[in-house]
Design an enzyme around this catalytic site. Sequence first.
Site, PDB file in Angstrom:
ATOM      1  N   GLU A 163      25.851  45.883  -5.697  1.00 45.58           N
ATOM      2  CA  GLU A 163      26.014  45.450  -4.305  1.00 45.58           C
ATOM      3  C   GLU A 163      26.744  44.106  -4.252  1.00 45.58           C
ATOM      4  OE1 GLU A 163      24.134  42.547  -1.747  1.00 45.58           O
ATOM      5  OE2 GLU A 163      22.447  43.896  -2.174  1.00 45.58           O
ATOM      6  N   GLU A 238      28.011  38.120 -11.636  1.00 47.45           N
ATOM      7  CA  GLU A 238      27.046  38.533 -10.620  1.00 47.45           C
ATOM      8  C   GLU A 238      25.755  39.048 -11.247  1.00 47.45           C
ATOM      9  OE1 GLU A 238      27.444  38.027  -7.369  1.00 47.45           O
ATOM     10  OE2 GLU A 238      29.386  37.089  -7.842  1.00 47.45           O
TER      11      GLU A 238
HETATM   12 ZN    ZN Z   1      21.231  39.596  -3.890  1.00 46.78          ZN
END
Ligand code: ZN
Length: 1078
Positions: A163, A238
Amino acid sequence: MDRTALLRSLACNRFFFRSARRLSRPCSSLSSRSASSSAPKRHRLIPDRSSRRSLLRQRLASSTSSLNFRRSLSSLSPRAVATPPAHSSSEFAGVQDEVAEKLGFEKVSEQFIGECKSKAVLFKHKKTGAEVMSVSNDDENKVFGIVFRTPPKDSTGIPHILEHSVLCGSRKYPLKEPFVELLKGSLHTFLNAFTYPDRTCYPVASTNSKDFYNLVDVYLDAVFFPKCVEDFQTFQQEGWHYELNNPSEDICYKGVVFNEMKGVYSQPDNILGRAAQQALFPDNTYGVDSGGDPQVIPKLSYEEFKEFHRKYYHPSNARIWFYGDDDPNERLRILSEYLDMFDASSAPNESKIELQKLFSDPIRIVEKYPSGEGGDLKKKHMVCLNWLLSDKPLDLETELALGFLDHLMLGTPASPLRKILLESGLGDAIVGGGVEDELLQPQFSIGLKGVSEDDIQKVEELVMSTLKNLVEEGFDADAVEASMNTIEFSLRENNTGSFPRGLSLMLRSIGKWIYDMDPFEPLKYEKPLIALKARIAEEGSKAVFSPIIEKFILNNPHRVTIEMQPDPEKASRDEEVEKEILEKLKSSMTEEDLAELARATQELRLKQETPDPPEALKSVPSLSLHDIPKEPIHVPTQVGDINGVKVLQHDLFTNDVLYTEIVFNMGSLKQELVPLVPLFCQSLLEMGTKDLTFVQLNQLIGRKTGGISVFPFTSSVRGKEEPCSHIVVRGKAMAGRTEDLFNLVNRVLQEVRFTDQQRFKQFVSQSKARMENRLRGSGHGVAAARMDAKLNVAGWISEKMGGVSYLEFLKALEENVDQDWEEISSSLEEIRKSLLSRNGCLINMTADGKTLTNSEKFVSKFLDSLPSNSLLKTASWNARLPPENEAIVIPTQVNYVGKAANLYETGYQLDGSAYVISKYISNTWLWDRVRVSGGAYGGFCDFDTHSGVFSFLSYRDPNLLKTLDVYDGTSDFLRGLVMDDDALTKAIIGTIGDVDSYQLPDAKGYSSMLRYLLGITEEERQRRRGEILSTSLKDFKEFADAIEAVKDKGVVVAVASPDDVDAAHKERSNFFQIKKAL
Ligand SMILES: [Zn+2]
């Protein structure tokens, strides 16, 4: 999160507590501006009530979120008016079908949904099977969302990392973070992404069509063609990676999600929610954590990550939502461009969510959570009972009845299960979210925290015996009526705060659609509601609800009891384990390996810190300044006078609801009474009057109105010594109930008696529990408040009512309530006396013209009943905390680091360009250095244009002193800034997007009132807007000199772990005063 709103205005607003809790859910604490300034309503049919479990994980969207509240109140406001109901035309239906066919879609079904006055058409993309819901109406706040079913098999956090990662560059938009470019330079009213336990949603919203389609295109390209599946470094950044700056140093883990989840796993409520979900669903995907367990995240390989994307981010596995007043054909045209590039896949079968079978016997689980050493550990246990209610999804009628039951049992302070648990004295606050129906099978959970070790059993017994009693005795008729009215009011009002209505509907629909059920059904509540009301009327509420409690809860063996034990060593033990793993790794590496790792670390950092080339930046579509209205959004405001009191009226379409704020001046309150104000507010609503118990009072409010709340509001006023500080009583009711509303407000203000010592004790314990929670989950807000308290009086007041000082006050108060009760009770009375007067009162009303006119006589009557004593002006509260650097030590694995100074005191004069510049600093310099390369979950700055305080803040930050160095580098960053026109335009447009943020009518009326209180005129708004629109690079350079003050004279407050504070002290001796807070 909006720390200003949090600290200043709403410290004891019941609605607000709800939203505060919701916002403290994983990943949403620094949510997008659209989700931040007020409660994002979830898609539940029944109004959400209290701390629900953390199912929803929301992407950190905007580092500038904290500015929005101030902005919206200080300068400008939105243009959209609530849309009067109108039917959307279906004349062109035939033409549309033809267009759809041509574009490769077949129409599956079409319905008119009366509840949201919309035409909804479900399409299927023939080639891939992608499903599209196209909802048309006249709401200008257009919404798009694409949702994939993404069930994880383990707790490596793949869905969550993905995401984050897909928004880091794509085929058409090959820059580091198009998402951030959109945050900077679009007019979005919502921009975010959510990871659920079984799905991932990508929603955007805008009122500007051109902007809307830009956003849609960037999101579609991101999910289908992201760079992260070819770029290992994005995954590292990330997700997780080993960091080694120098072969002689220690290796550590870094990664945005890794750190974010460390923060989540530091919070007891989150640990409890996760443990409950995993224990309830041992056999399916809900038995693992889609967000990622920090101990498991480093097991995730890049190959698995890529494979997950290939499999699940496919049109065949997608559900797509469009909503609003735009052209439905254009929606399909954009989609077909993307979808046509794919063939059908087997993903829908592979992503199916398995049902969890019911247990035959209850189970029990004991978990440890990291606690501080302070206080009595024996009294810090938590216990929660959880049920999986059914082995299959429920039909809508049963779900509605369950939701109703949930509200009856737990919805208000007067609801029996809630009330009995809190009054038992067995614990400080409720845990467990009641009925939870966002997943495939519904659950129910309830328990207490702050429980003594010896009382665990008693809590369990009390829950069970209370439920049995409710089965036998049923609910009070007034309570049923109050719940019914509250639910109906909420459905009718459909007030989603700053959350777009279309998104709220999407989430509701998706809740069924994602499991291959009917996506229309959840939007149509009218019929089942009428049926339920009829059944209650005919058979009585007992006949309806008792069997439900028995079947789904009492006689249901699928129960998991979770006990949570405090463990002061847990945090350091976890850290130790991590250290050992990393040390072992290091000792197994050769010198060449280490040199290589250091090189890779360097390379990643270099990449992160290298700005995108201008061509790449230009690929992100943007509006031009010509697309931006030159005038601020107008809110009709008529300033009048009733019985000598100022009355502001806002003539806006509100669907027959009257919204009102009744504001009292806190200026004559004695300084030492300030910390009691939040408890005073709560007492007004929850202590009862001379002839009504608090239960009766609450039921009366529920039956007659849409709700009443009371909270303090405090802010500095530019150019004035005296702060603006008020108590706001906020209420809403249907137009026909206006008289009842003002009568009830009057009773709350004048007739409530401050005599219930036991209830007051509960308020203190609950508030303490809530503050402790805030300190762990929103330490940046606590740090910000603390800095404000050192820099201005308004900040000092707010901190006394919602910061570390307030927590200290509550702890002392808890000890002394019994012996000091007489004095406390008379202090509460004294607060009332010093507030309640026609002098210093202001009334604000928002409704259509007719309702406003009709209401005036009730306002007049209300004002007549108020005392007219003139308020004594006390000696001004010239109070501040000492301006020394402070470290607030809490048991955590991540820090919150702040630094601030008052720019006005150094001679800076406010100019609209400051809005543009501070947003830019947040989205570039701080985002890159504090988040991307620093590994914190967030970093941002905030300029309070009322006080002049400019603050830097970080969120879930692995660093401390290093982050301060970044802050100190800001002025040099600005001085060396090179910026082309394109980038400047984007920065300006993004700022206008904040300033014009979408508001429903009640929010418009409220903002307009705050502007009035703070002395912000229409002329000033116009001037500021002009200054924003004409911001130049020169302004950036000049601002560098102004914020040099933060570097030189700024005060530092960090909410941090003991280890990091120790390490910081070794580096800079006596840098902080240390305060242990938990
Ligand atoms: Zn997050």
